[in-house]
Write a protein that holds these residues in place. Sequence first.
Motif, PDB file in Angstrom:
ATOM      1  N   LEU A   1     -25.253  48.671 -33.647  1.00  0.00           N
ATOM      2  CA  LEU A   1     -24.760  49.874 -32.970  1.00  0.00           C
ATOM      3  C   LEU A   1     -24.105  49.534 -31.640  1.00  0.00           C
ATOM      4  N   VAL A   2     -24.444  48.372 -31.096  1.00  0.00           N
ATOM      5  CA  VAL A   2     -23.842  47.873 -29.863  1.00  0.00           C
ATOM      6  C   VAL A   2     -23.483  46.411 -30.066  1.00  0.00           C
ATOM      7  N   TYR A   3     -22.233  46.061 -29.753  1.00  0.00           N
ATOM      8  CA  TYR A   3     -21.782  44.673 -29.849  1.00  0.00           C
ATOM      9  C   TYR A   3     -21.323  44.191 -28.478  1.00  0.00           C
ATOM     10  N   LYS A   4     -21.648  42.952 -28.176  1.00  0.00           N
ATOM     11  CA  LYS A   4     -21.261  42.385 -26.887  1.00  0.00           C
ATOM     12  C   LYS A   4     -19.901  41.703 -27.008  1.00  0.00           C
ATOM     13  N   GLU A   5     -18.961  42.114 -26.157  1.00  0.00           N
ATOM     14  CA  GLU A   5     -17.650  41.472 -26.076  1.00  0.00           C
ATOM     15  C   GLU A   5     -17.675  40.374 -25.018  1.00  0.00           C
ATOM     16  N   ASP A   6     -18.318  40.660 -23.891  1.00  0.00           N
ATOM     17  CA  ASP A   6     -18.437  39.708 -22.790  1.00  0.00           C
ATOM     18  C   ASP A   6     -19.574  40.206 -21.903  1.00  0.00           C
TER      19      ASP A   6
ATOM     20  N   VAL B   1     -19.657  43.932 -20.957  1.00  0.00           N
ATOM     21  CA  VAL B   1     -18.611  44.628 -21.723  1.00  0.00           C
ATOM     22  C   VAL B   1     -19.094  44.767 -23.165  1.00  0.00           C
ATOM     23  N   TYR B   2     -19.125  46.012 -23.683  1.00  0.00           N
ATOM     24  CA  TYR B   2     -19.688  46.253 -25.009  1.00  0.00           C
ATOM     25  C   TYR B   2     -18.835  47.195 -25.851  1.00  0.00           C
ATOM     26  N   LEU B   3     -19.005  47.088 -27.167  1.00  0.00           N
ATOM     27  CA  LEU B   3     -18.435  48.031 -28.126  1.00  0.00           C
ATOM     28  C   LEU B   3     -19.572  48.903 -28.639  1.00  0.00           C
TER      29      LEU B   3
ATOM     30  N   LEU C   1     -35.528  48.654 -26.768  1.00  0.00           N
ATOM     31  CA  LEU C   1     -34.474  49.546 -27.255  1.00  0.00           C
ATOM     32  C   LEU C   1     -33.123  48.847 -27.355  1.00  0.00           C
ATOM     33  N   PHE C   2     -32.685  48.190 -26.306  1.00  0.00           N
ATOM     34  CA  PHE C   2     -31.375  47.558 -26.314  1.00  0.00           C
ATOM     35  C   PHE C   2     -31.288  46.461 -27.373  1.00  0.00           C
ATOM     36  N   GLU C   3     -32.321  45.669 -27.481  1.00  0.00           N
ATOM     37  CA  GLU C   3     -32.359  44.606 -28.489  1.00  0.00           C
ATOM     38  C   GLU C   3     -32.259  45.201 -29.891  1.00  0.00           C
ATOM     39  N   ASN C   4     -32.917  46.325 -30.120  1.00  0.00           N
ATOM     40  CA  ASN C   4     -32.865  46.983 -31.429  1.00  0.00           C
ATOM     41  C   ASN C   4     -31.462  47.523 -31.724  1.00  0.00           C
ATOM     42  N   LEU C   5     -30.803  48.057 -30.708  1.00  0.00           N
ATOM     43  CA  LEU C   5     -29.444  48.568 -30.890  1.00  0.00           C
ATOM     44  C   LEU C   5     -28.489  47.433 -31.269  1.00  0.00           C
ATOM     45  N   MET C   6     -28.688  46.278 -30.657  1.00  0.00           N
ATOM     46  CA  MET C   6     -27.849  45.110 -30.963  1.00  0.00           C
ATOM     47  C   MET C   6     -28.124  44.645 -32.395  1.00  0.00           C
ATOM     48  N   GLN C   7     -29.389  44.579 -32.775  1.00  0.00           N
ATOM     49  CA  GLN C   7     -29.760  44.099 -34.109  1.00  0.00           C
ATOM     50  C   GLN C   7     -29.246  45.026 -35.212  1.00  0.00           C
ATOM     51  N   LYS C   8     -29.198  46.323 -34.936  1.00  0.00           N
ATOM     52  CA  LYS C   8     -28.726  47.293 -35.919  1.00  0.00           C
ATOM     53  C   LYS C   8     -27.203  47.413 -35.951  1.00  0.00           C
TER      54      LYS C   8
ATOM     55  N   ILE D   1     -24.540  55.694 -31.376  1.00  0.00           N
ATOM     56  CA  ILE D   1     -24.336  55.414 -29.957  1.00  0.00           C
ATOM     57  C   ILE D   1     -22.949  55.881 -29.523  1.00  0.00           C
ATOM     58  N   ASN D   2     -21.943  55.629 -30.344  1.00  0.00           N
ATOM     59  CA  ASN D   2     -20.600  56.102 -30.024  1.00  0.00           C
ATOM     60  C   ASN D   2     -20.542  57.627 -30.045  1.00  0.00           C
ATOM     61  N   LYS D   3     -21.267  58.258 -30.989  1.00  0.00           N
ATOM     62  CA  LYS D   3     -21.280  59.726 -31.068  1.00  0.00           C
ATOM     63  C   LYS D   3     -21.910  60.323 -29.809  1.00  0.00           C
ATOM     64  N   ILE D   4     -22.983  59.697 -29.327  1.00  0.00           N
ATOM     65  CA  ILE D   4     -23.622  60.158 -28.086  1.00  0.00           C
ATOM     66  C   ILE D   4     -22.657  59.984 -26.917  1.00  0.00           C
ATOM     67  N   TYR D   5     -22.009  58.833 -26.878  1.00  0.00           N
ATOM     68  CA  TYR D   5     -21.040  58.549 -25.804  1.00  0.00           C
ATOM     69  C   TYR D   5     -19.929  59.594 -25.782  1.00  0.00           C
ATOM     70  N   GLN D   6     -19.353  59.898 -26.941  1.00  0.00           N
ATOM     71  CA  GLN D   6     -18.266  60.869 -27.023  1.00  0.00           C
ATOM     72  C   GLN D   6     -18.761  62.272 -26.693  1.00  0.00           C
TER      73      GLN D   6
END
Length: 255
Positions: free
Chosen positions: A43-48, A51-53, A34-41, A58-63
């Motif tokens: 929807l999730v970016y690694k800052e450090d 630490v992620y964007l 799941l996480f790998e797929n979110l990164m590939q699409k 994913i942002n809609k679920i978070y909000q």
Amino acid sequence: MEVKTKKHGKEIFINSKTVFENVNPLSKEKEDSLFENLMQKGLVYKEDDGVYLYFGIINKIYQSLTNYFRKKAISLEAEEISLPSLLNIKTLEQSDYIKNNSHICNYVVGGDRSDNSYSNVLNPAACQPLYKHLNKSGLDKAYTGQCKVYRTESQGYHELYRLREYTIREVVFVSNEDEVKKFKLKMIELVSEIIKELGLTGKIETASDIFFEDEFNTKAIFQLATESKLEASIKLNNNQSIAACSINMHDYYFS
């Protein structure tokens, strides 16, 4: 969970106690990819590390969850406050947080200080700045606030389970012992309600802070024996679960 310690040369074992459990047979187990797929699409970016964007769904679920938890906290007649993510180091020193947990703190050097002295810390526990101001605001009252918190994890970071930067919604209540115990029961009811409403498979059980279990074993035993710490554990799949919430009785001290 089982914690052991030694007293008078004898080993003592204390098991956790489950106070609530919900099983949703229709809940879908998290896939390992799941996480790998979110990164590939994208929807999730690694800052450090840790630490992620978040983008898109994913942002809609978070909000949505942020708003959901806010409404649940306010339903307890809690006054909403704004909590800072940057603290004066003296705030943590007053409660001995630096003394006991300096290894998880993220320190900030202000300006161009050549001596690298630390005057500030990124908030490692959202409720910390509230305590020293409670005597000005009065007791017998609930407060709630949300902010980003920051911890350096000795166990490292893993996907979205263990982060260096994450969001916490706190509810704090200070009163006499009887009233605090009543409020604890309200919190157990509320967290149980959330687990059921979201259709999760999970449970609330007695727990101990993970950083106690090696160095401060006696405190871990105390937390389990007195049920002063409860933790909501949510099942992800047969091999994984995540601690999503904790309910803590701090007795006669602020921490």
